[in-house]
Design an enzyme around this catalytic site. Structure first.
Site, PDB file in Angstrom:
ATOM      1  N   THR A   1       0.822  -1.213   0.000  1.00 42.59           N
ATOM      2  CA  THR A   1       0.000   0.000   0.000  1.00 42.59           C
ATOM      3  C   THR A   1       0.854   1.260   0.000  1.00 42.59           C
ATOM      4  OG1 THR A   1      -1.709  -1.190   1.213  1.00 42.59           O
ATOM      5  CG2 THR A   1      -1.781   1.199   1.345  1.00 42.59           C
TER       6      THR A   1
ATOM      7  N   GLY B   1      -4.984 -14.728  -1.213  1.00 43.45           N
ATOM      8  CA  GLY B   1      -4.728 -15.858  -0.330  1.00 43.45           C
ATOM      9  C   GLY B   1      -5.930 -16.103   0.563  1.00 43.45           C
TER      10      GLY B   1
ATOM     11  N   GLY C   1     -14.170  13.288   6.690  1.00 44.54           N
ATOM     12  CA  GLY C   1     -13.161  12.679   7.558  1.00 44.54           C
ATOM     13  C   GLY C   1     -11.963  13.597   7.694  1.00 44.54           C
ATOM     14  N   GLY C   2     -11.727  14.039   8.920  1.00 42.73           N
ATOM     15  CA  GLY C   2     -10.618  14.973   9.171  1.00 42.73           C
ATOM     16  C   GLY C   2      -9.468  14.300   9.888  1.00 42.73           C
ATOM     17  N   GLY C   3      -9.152  13.067   9.483  1.00 39.78           N
ATOM     18  CA  GLY C   3      -7.953  12.387   9.975  1.00 39.78           C
ATOM     19  C   GLY C   3      -6.780  12.763   9.071  1.00 39.78           C
TER      20      GLY C   3
ATOM     21  N   GLY D   1      -7.601  12.787   5.218  1.00 35.94           N
ATOM     22  CA  GLY D   1      -8.435  13.925   4.829  1.00 35.94           C
ATOM     23  C   GLY D   1      -7.690  15.244   4.915  1.00 35.94           C
TER      24      GLY D   1
ATOM     25  N   GLY E   1     -11.392   6.486   7.958  1.00 36.10           N
ATOM     26  CA  GLY E   1     -10.677   5.412   8.651  1.00 36.10           C
ATOM     27  C   GLY E   1     -10.482   4.205   7.748  1.00 36.10           C
TER      28      GLY E   1
ATOM     29  N   HIS F   1      23.683  24.975  12.166  1.00 42.77           N
ATOM     30  CA  HIS F   1      22.981  26.240  11.920  1.00 42.77           C
ATOM     31  C   HIS F   1      23.146  26.630  10.451  1.00 42.77           C
ATOM     32  CE1 HIS F   1      21.651  30.391  12.625  1.00 42.77           C
ATOM     33  NE2 HIS F   1      22.683  30.770  11.893  1.00 42.77           N
TER      34      HIS F   1
HETATM   35  C1  LIG Z   1      -3.554   7.726   1.532  1.00 43.17           C
HETATM   36  C2  LIG Z   1      -2.706   7.152   2.626  1.00 43.17           C
HETATM   37  C3  LIG Z   1      -1.576   7.829   3.055  1.00 43.17           C
HETATM   38  C4  LIG Z   1      -0.775   7.274   4.042  1.00 43.17           C
HETATM   39  N1  LIG Z   1       0.332   7.948   4.423  1.00 43.17           N
HETATM   40  C5  LIG Z   1       1.169   7.416   5.336  1.00 43.17           C
HETATM   41  C6  LIG Z   1       2.377   8.067   5.689  1.00 43.17           C
HETATM   42  O1  LIG Z   1       2.689   9.140   5.196  1.00 43.17           O
HETATM   43  N2  LIG Z   1       3.199   7.462   6.577  1.00 43.17           N
HETATM   44  C7  LIG Z   1       2.891   6.251   7.122  1.00 43.17           C
HETATM   45  O2  LIG Z   1       3.692   5.714   7.904  1.00 43.17           O
HETATM   46  N3  LIG Z   1       1.721   5.615   6.834  1.00 43.17           N
HETATM   47  C8  LIG Z   1       0.862   6.178   5.947  1.00 43.17           C
HETATM   48  N4  LIG Z   1      -0.276   5.516   5.614  1.00 43.17           N
HETATM   49  C9  LIG Z   1      -0.570   4.217   6.251  1.00 43.17           C
HETATM   50  C10 LIG Z   1       0.290   3.111   5.596  1.00 43.17           C
HETATM   51  O3  LIG Z   1       0.096   3.141   4.196  1.00 43.17           O
HETATM   52  C11 LIG Z   1      -0.083   1.747   6.122  1.00 43.17           C
HETATM   53  O4  LIG Z   1      -0.042   1.748   7.531  1.00 43.17           O
HETATM   54  C12 LIG Z   1       0.889   0.684   5.610  1.00 43.17           C
HETATM   55  O5  LIG Z   1       0.996   0.715   4.221  1.00 43.17           O
HETATM   56  C13 LIG Z   1       0.422  -0.688   6.065  1.00 43.17           C
HETATM   57  O6  LIG Z   1       1.328  -1.645   5.598  1.00 43.17           O
HETATM   58  P1  LIG Z   1       1.099  -3.181   5.865  1.00 43.17           P
HETATM   59  O7  LIG Z   1       2.438  -3.781   6.046  1.00 43.17           O
HETATM   60  O8  LIG Z   1       0.099  -3.390   6.929  1.00 43.17           O
HETATM   61  O9  LIG Z   1       0.457  -3.755   4.533  1.00 43.17           O
HETATM   62  P2  LIG Z   1       0.119  -3.121   3.138  1.00 43.17           P
HETATM   63  O10 LIG Z   1       1.256  -2.339   2.598  1.00 43.17           O
HETATM   64  O11 LIG Z   1      -1.197  -2.481   3.261  1.00 43.17           O
HETATM   65  O12 LIG Z   1       0.032  -4.403   2.197  1.00 43.17           O
HETATM   66  C14 LIG Z   1      -1.022  -5.268   2.225  1.00 43.17           C
HETATM   67  C15 LIG Z   1      -1.031  -5.981   0.883  1.00 43.17           C
HETATM   68  O13 LIG Z   1      -1.834  -7.139   0.983  1.00 43.17           O
HETATM   69  C16 LIG Z   1      -2.546  -7.310  -0.223  1.00 43.17           C
HETATM   70  N5  LIG Z   1      -3.681  -8.174   0.112  1.00 43.17           N
HETATM   71  C17 LIG Z   1      -4.789  -7.865   0.829  1.00 43.17           C
HETATM   72  N6  LIG Z   1      -5.551  -8.954   1.001  1.00 43.17           N
HETATM   73  C18 LIG Z   1      -4.907  -9.979   0.374  1.00 43.17           C
HETATM   74  C19 LIG Z   1      -5.174 -11.354   0.211  1.00 43.17           C
HETATM   75  N7  LIG Z   1      -6.262 -11.937   0.739  1.00 43.17           N
HETATM   76  N8  LIG Z   1      -4.290 -12.093  -0.492  1.00 43.17           N
HETATM   77  C20 LIG Z   1      -3.179 -11.544  -1.028  1.00 43.17           C
HETATM   78  N9  LIG Z   1      -2.876 -10.253  -0.898  1.00 43.17           N
HETATM   79  C21 LIG Z   1      -3.726  -9.482  -0.198  1.00 43.17           C
HETATM   80  C22 LIG Z   1      -2.880  -5.907  -0.656  1.00 43.17           C
HETATM   81  O14 LIG Z   1      -3.129  -5.844  -2.054  1.00 43.17           O
HETATM   82  C23 LIG Z   1      -1.615  -5.155  -0.245  1.00 43.17           C
HETATM   83  O15 LIG Z   1      -0.689  -5.073  -1.293  1.00 43.17           O
HETATM   84  C24 LIG Z   1      -1.117   6.035   4.635  1.00 43.17           C
HETATM   85  C25 LIG Z   1      -2.268   5.361   4.219  1.00 43.17           C
HETATM   86  C26 LIG Z   1      -3.051   5.905   3.225  1.00 43.17           C
HETATM   87  C27 LIG Z   1      -4.263   5.151   2.771  1.00 43.17           C
HETATM   88  N1  LIG Z   2       1.089  10.913   7.527  1.00 42.83           N
HETATM   89  C1  LIG Z   2       0.713   9.729   7.984  1.00 42.83           C
HETATM   90  O1  LIG Z   2       1.399   9.067   8.752  1.00 42.83           O
HETATM   91  C2  LIG Z   2      -0.593   9.156   7.511  1.00 42.83           C
HETATM   92  C3  LIG Z   2      -1.264   9.747   6.459  1.00 42.83           C
HETATM   93  C4  LIG Z   2      -2.468   9.190   6.054  1.00 42.83           C
HETATM   94  C5  LIG Z   2      -2.961   8.074   6.702  1.00 42.83           C
HETATM   95  N2  LIG Z   2      -2.279   7.519   7.718  1.00 42.83           N
HETATM   96  C6  LIG Z   2      -2.805   6.342   8.438  1.00 42.83           C
HETATM   97  O2  LIG Z   2      -4.009   5.897   7.827  1.00 42.83           O
HETATM   98  C7  LIG Z   2      -5.016   5.768   8.825  1.00 42.83           C
HETATM   99  C8  LIG Z   2      -6.360   6.049   8.239  1.00 42.83           C
HETATM  100  O3  LIG Z   2      -6.497   7.446   7.992  1.00 42.83           O
HETATM  101  P1  LIG Z   2      -7.893   8.185   8.005  1.00 42.83           P
HETATM  102  O4  LIG Z   2      -7.619   9.630   7.967  1.00 42.83           O
HETATM  103  O5  LIG Z   2      -8.804   7.569   6.989  1.00 42.83           O
HETATM  104  O6  LIG Z   2      -8.552   7.698   9.353  1.00 42.83           O
HETATM  105  P2  LIG Z   2      -8.575   8.198  10.855  1.00 42.83           P
HETATM  106  O7  LIG Z   2      -9.277   7.132  11.587  1.00 42.83           O
HETATM  107  O8  LIG Z   2      -7.248   8.578  11.319  1.00 42.83           O
HETATM  108  O9  LIG Z   2      -9.479   9.511  10.832  1.00 42.83           O
HETATM  109  C9  LIG Z   2     -10.811   9.400  10.427  1.00 42.83           C
HETATM  110  C10 LIG Z   2     -11.537  10.699  10.657  1.00 42.83           C
HETATM  111  O10 LIG Z   2     -12.850  10.527  10.149  1.00 42.83           O
HETATM  112  C11 LIG Z   2     -13.786  10.977  11.123  1.00 42.83           C
HETATM  113  N3  LIG Z   2     -14.995  10.168  10.948  1.00 42.83           N
HETATM  114  C12 LIG Z   2     -15.178   8.862  11.275  1.00 42.83           C
HETATM  115  N4  LIG Z   2     -16.415   8.463  10.909  1.00 42.83           N
HETATM  116  C13 LIG Z   2     -17.027   9.541  10.347  1.00 42.83           C
HETATM  117  C14 LIG Z   2     -18.289   9.766   9.772  1.00 42.83           C
HETATM  118  N5  LIG Z   2     -19.200   8.792   9.662  1.00 42.83           N
HETATM  119  N6  LIG Z   2     -18.584  10.993   9.299  1.00 42.83           N
HETATM  120  C15 LIG Z   2     -17.669  11.985   9.369  1.00 42.83           C
HETATM  121  N7  LIG Z   2     -16.438  11.845   9.907  1.00 42.83           N
HETATM  122  C16 LIG Z   2     -16.120  10.623  10.375  1.00 42.83           C
HETATM  123  C17 LIG Z   2     -13.109  10.812  12.461  1.00 42.83           C
HETATM  124  O11 LIG Z   2     -13.638  11.739  13.391  1.00 42.83           O
HETATM  125  C18 LIG Z   2     -11.649  11.123  12.106  1.00 42.83           C
HETATM  126  O12 LIG Z   2     -11.355  12.480  12.224  1.00 42.83           O
HETATM  127  C19 LIG Z   2      -4.607   6.765   9.901  1.00 42.83           C
HETATM  128  O13 LIG Z   2      -5.116   6.424  11.147  1.00 42.83           O
HETATM  129  C20 LIG Z   2      -3.109   6.732   9.871  1.00 42.83           C
HETATM  130  O14 LIG Z   2      -2.642   5.775  10.781  1.00 42.83           O
HETATM  131  C21 LIG Z   2      -1.095   8.049   8.141  1.00 42.83           C
END
Ligand SMILES: Cc1cc2nc3c(=O)[nH]c(=O)nc-3n(C[C@H](O)[C@H](O)[C@H](O)COP(=O)(O)OP(=O)(O)OC[C@H]3O[C@@H](n4cnc5c(N)ncnc54)[C@H](O)[C@@H]3O)c2cc1C
Ligand SMILES: NC(=O)c1ccc[n+]([C@@H]2O[C@H](COP(=O)([O-])OP(=O)(O)OC[C@H]3O[C@@H](n4cnc5c(N)ncnc54)[C@H](O)[C@@H]3O)[C@@H](O)[C@H]2O)c1
Length: 467
Positions: free
Chosen positions: A48, A118, A183-185, A188, A278, A455
């Site tokens: 991911t 899988g 969603g303001g996480g 968002g 989320g 610095h």
């Molecule tokens: C938009 C966004 C931005 C983010 N930004 C950040 C960030 O800046 N910094 C940060 O640390 N985290 C960030 N995150 C969170 C981070 O991406 C995840 O926590 C991380 O990628 C999770 O890694 P993982 O090892 O759990 O598995 P993943 O990297 O999620 O890999 C899971 C893999 O399993 C595969 N899969 C699923 N089900 C099956 C199955 N049944 N069989 C075979 N394959 C399968 C999927 O296709 C996927 O490739 C972000 C998430 C999102 C959505």
């Molecule tokens: N920079 C980073 O490290 C980074 C960046 C992006 C994502 N992530 C990871 O991905 C995870 C998922 O991110 P996310 O922003 O989707 O989730 P989140 O759970 O962090 O935030 C979700 C937000 O949606 C709101 N919400 C929940 N249900 C709602 C509803 N029905 N209507 C309106 N608002 C609602 C919550 O109040 C919250 O503010 C994060 O928790 C974080 O661990 C990390």
């Protein structure tokens, strides 16, 4: 790998190409073990983070910020739509390279890669359901690393093509004029800030009572003001009702609660909705019940502090085990599992100090206890806090032209030890790791204040804020 009907046996089998799993696969293969990795989609080779999450989103953000800065300097300005299209192109080029590099990083070490989903058909047997048919795999060690998927609320209109998730929004055909971010996480907020800086009318609609609800109130207030300055509008305390497509756009229907406690219906017409409320552990269809692997209330695989499931030899790592959803946590899970498999077995997930960075502009990073949480935990708290623009000893934000933000430390008044920090400042994604290490090592505010920093850097702020 081609699929056939005979069962293939491995030393280790990884289901899902996540951060932890791909790292474990490489390390075990280099040790001479026979390893297989099952991934649902070639577009997700590498997982991911590199394909649809951390890396592409930060690439878009950086490209947009750099192009906007250049635009501000140039006499002939490129349009915001062209900047967005350029950022998408740069994103795609980078991700294609990383996807390919990740494939080779694993495959070239001798790991057998199976395309397909899988599914457990027994405690130590996984069936790969691929386009070419099914393949049964067994292994002594099985590692579940399937990540998480966006939460989709069961409301009317949620399947509209105008309602996109954190992946869909990366591929919008053009820059929208109006965007609702539900969603303001972190997802968002990062997108909201980027699109607002591109001139998009952005409204963040969140169920929580205030924006940046998980942060200290004073820091949240500064962050909210910065995003408002960029053009983001916030609606909080919202209860989402439906999405209704209308012409070239979509209407978001939600309600707010009046002071009298009544629901007041609201609507907002936009071009697109980003739904980011989320992400839920990806365990649907994994056959965990068949394997007798326990799951929790959010669908997560239940693990102990060694990432072990209740079935001996089966581990779950990364988002799927219900821990904090960050790539670096998945990476740390890999260290815990490697220690179980080939080490002393002592390393665990207990007592982790976990920094976070939300990549708004400037980034907002935190670690340890917030002020309120520290007081609730019984500490006598000293707060050291300063607006970034007022920190004379740190000219770097002024040099790079972004002196917005605030730096705040929460300190144990009795011992002077750092309990936590909230850094809303350029480079905070780097600074926070230094603070995390300081907390882990039990360093004091005086230690951080008295250190010698280069610095002009951002860390030299600590000389002044903690003095
Ligand atoms: C938009 C966004 C931005 C983010 N930004 C950040 C960030 O800046 N910094 C940060 O640390 N985290 C960030 N995150 C969170 C981070 O991406 C995840 O926590 C991380 O990628 C999770 O890694 P993982 O090892 O759990 O598995 P993943 O990297 O999620 O890999 C899971 C893999 O399993 C595969 N899969 C699923 N089900 C099956 C199955 N049944 N069989 C075979 N394959 C399968 C999927 O296709 C996927 O490739 C972000 C998430 C999102 C959505
Ligand atoms: N920079 C980073 O490290 C980074 C960046 C992006 C994502 N992530 C990871 O991905 C995870 C998922 O991110 P996310 O922003 O989707 O989730 P989140 O759970 O962090 O935030 C979700 C937000 O949606 C709101 N919400 C929940 N249900 C709602 C509803 N029905 N209507 C309106 N608002 C609602 C919550 O109040 C919250 O503010 C994060 O928790 C974080 O661990 C990390």
């Amino acid at each position: 790998m081609s699929l056939d009907e005979t069962t293939k046996n491995y030393d280790a089998l990884i289901v899902g190409w996540g951060k932890a799993g791909k790292t474990i696969a490489q390390k075990l293969a280099l040790r001479g073990q026979k390893v297989a990795l099952v991934e649902a989609s070639p577009a997700m080779y590498g997982g991911t983070c590199i394909n649809i999450a951390c890396v592409p989103t930060k690439k878009l953000i950086v490209e947009v910020e750099q192009a906007l800065a250049a635009k501000a300097r140039e006499a002939e300005a490129s349009s915001d739509a062209a900047i967005f299209a350029g950022a998408q192109k740069a994103r795609n080029a980078l991700i294609e390279k990383l996807n390919n590099a990740n494939y080779h990083m694993v495959a070239d070490k001798g790991v057998d890669i199976y395309d397909g989903t899988g599914e457990f058909v027994g405690p130590k047997t996984v069936r790969v359901n691929g386009e070419q048919g099914a393949q049964l795999l067994t292994a002594d060690t099985i590692i579940i690393n399937t990540g998480a998927r966006p939460v989709v609320p069961p409301i009317p209109g949620v399947d509209s093509k105008r309602v996109v998730d954190s992946t869909g929004i990366q591929f919008l055909p053009t820059l929208p004029g109006r965007l609702a971010v539900v969603g303001g996480g972190p997802i968002g907020l990062e997108y909201a800030d980027m699109f607002a800086q591109l001139g998009v009318e952005v409204t963040v609609i969140d169920a929580a009572p205030v924006p940046f609800t998980r942060f200290d109130a004073d820091v949240a207030s500064v962050a909210t003001d910065i995003l408002a300055k960029h053009g983001v509008q916030f609606v909080n305390g919202a209860k989402l009702a439906s999405f209704v497509e209308s012409g070239d756009g979509v209407v978001v229907n939600y309600s707010l609660t009046t002071p009298a406690g009544e629901a007041e219906n609201q609507e907002l017409a936009v071009d697109y909705v980003l739904l980011a409320i989320g992400r839920r552990p990806a365990t649907d269809g994994l056959g965990l019940e068949t394997a007798g692997i326990a799951t929790g209330a959010r669908g997560e695989v239940v693990v102990d502090e060694f990432c072990r499931t209740n079935v001996p030899g089966v581990f779950a790592v990364g988002d799927v085990n219900g821990g904090p959803q960050f790539t670096y946590i998945s990476f740390d899970d890999h260290r815990v599992v490697m220690d179980q498999l080939v080490g002393s077995g002592k390393r665990s997930t207990a007592g982790r100090i976990i920094p976070t960075s939300t990549f708004i502009n400037p980034p907002l990073s935190t670690v340890g206890l917030g002020e309120q949480a520290a007081r609730e935990a019984g500490y006598e708290v000293r707060v050291a806090s300063k607006p970034v623009a007022a920190i004379a000893a740190m000219p770097r934000p002024k040099i790079v032209g972004n002196p917005d933000g605030v730096i705040k430390f929460v300190i144990d008044a009795a011992t002077d030890r750092i309990l936590g920090a909230s850094l809303l400042v350029i480079d905070s994604q780097e600074l926070i790791n230094l603070v995390a290490l300081a907390i882990k090592q039990g360093l004091t505010a005086a230690d951080l204040a008295g250190a010698i920093y280069t610095h002009p850097s951002s860390s030299e702020a600590f000389n002044e804020v903690l003095a």
